[in-house]
Enzyme design. Structure first.
Site, mmCIF file in Angstrom:
data_model
loop_
_atom_site.group_PDB
_atom_site.id
_atom_site.type_symbol
_atom_site.label_atom_id
_atom_site.label_comp_id
_atom_site.label_asym_id
_atom_site.label_seq_id
_atom_site.Cartn_x
_atom_site.Cartn_y
_atom_site.Cartn_z
ATOM 1 C CG HIS A 113 -7.794 -44.823 -12.406
ATOM 2 N ND1 HIS A 113 -7.440 -44.338 -13.642
ATOM 3 C CD2 HIS A 113 -6.649 -44.951 -11.710
ATOM 4 C CE1 HIS A 113 -6.122 -44.150 -13.678
ATOM 5 N NE2 HIS A 113 -5.620 -44.538 -12.519
ATOM 6 C CB CYS A 114 -10.538 -47.211 -17.007
ATOM 7 S SG CYS A 114 -12.300 -46.893 -16.861
ATOM 8 C CB ALA A 115 -10.254 -43.146 -19.901
ATOM 9 C CG PHE A 155 -5.761 -40.477 -15.822
ATOM 10 C CD1 PHE A 155 -4.945 -40.440 -14.710
ATOM 11 C CD2 PHE A 155 -5.352 -39.804 -16.964
ATOM 12 C CE1 PHE A 155 -3.735 -39.758 -14.728
ATOM 13 C CE2 PHE A 155 -4.133 -39.122 -17.000
ATOM 14 C CZ PHE A 155 -3.331 -39.102 -15.881
#
Length: 178
Positions: A113-115, A155
């Site tokens: 995952h990232c933002a 996130f």
């Protein structure tokens, strides 16, 4: 044991919902019964994930890692993750990741995952999948079941749902997230 899912394009990449990852983290970073991986592009394409397989959460955020993260995640900034050794042409960082997290588990689910899980997270998932399909990892894939997925909505969604829950989120700073 879930059969290996190695995505080859965005069309067959599987996503895991935050609520399912939440349950896995509460289960000591092991999958639980009844969770599924979903496709964003084909509503009929789901993956049933077996219970009690180790789950590794890979946060590929860089400077935006501040303000909190999913408990027990591995922070591997995307810029570092995709870096190629100019002398050998090899992704040394990814090879190290595979040795540390994949070679010691027969079955493992990796959740990137990232933002927002729109670019860096899916790109990292596809890169790992491509590298695992190289000849040098053929034996690993023959003996292991590796599922590569992405956290749905990243996130930003996670912190909205579980940011203040210290059982699943570490170093959360509400000032950063509002």
């Amino acid at each position: 044991m879930t059969k290996s899912i190695l995505p080859t394009s965005l069309n067959n990449l599987k996503y895991l919902k935050a609520e399912d990852l939440y349950k896995c983290i509460l289960n000591e970073h092991k999958t639980i019964a009844g969770i599924k991986g979903y496709s964003l592009y084909n509503v009929d394409s789901t993956l049933d994930i077996d219970a009690n397989e180790p789950i590794v959460v890979v946060d590929v955020r860089g400077e935006d890692f501040i303000g909190g993260h999913i408990k027990g995640c591995v922070n591997f900034p995307y810029q570092d993750f995709r870096r190629v050794n100019p002398d050998t042409g090899i992704h040394d960082q990814i090879d190290s990741f595979i040795k540390k997290y994949l070679e010691q588990n027969e079955n493992v689910t990796i959740v990137f995952h990232c933002a927002m899980s729109q670019q860096r997270g899916p790109s990292a998932a596809l890169l790992l999948s491509r590298i695992l399909q190289e000849t040098k990892y053929q034996q690993l894939l023959e003996k292991s079941n590796i599922n590569i997925m992405v956290l749905y909505k990243g996130f930003i969604n996670w912190q909205q749902e579980y940011g203040k829950d210290k059982a699943v989120t570490e170093d959360y700073n509400s000032f950063v997230w509002g």
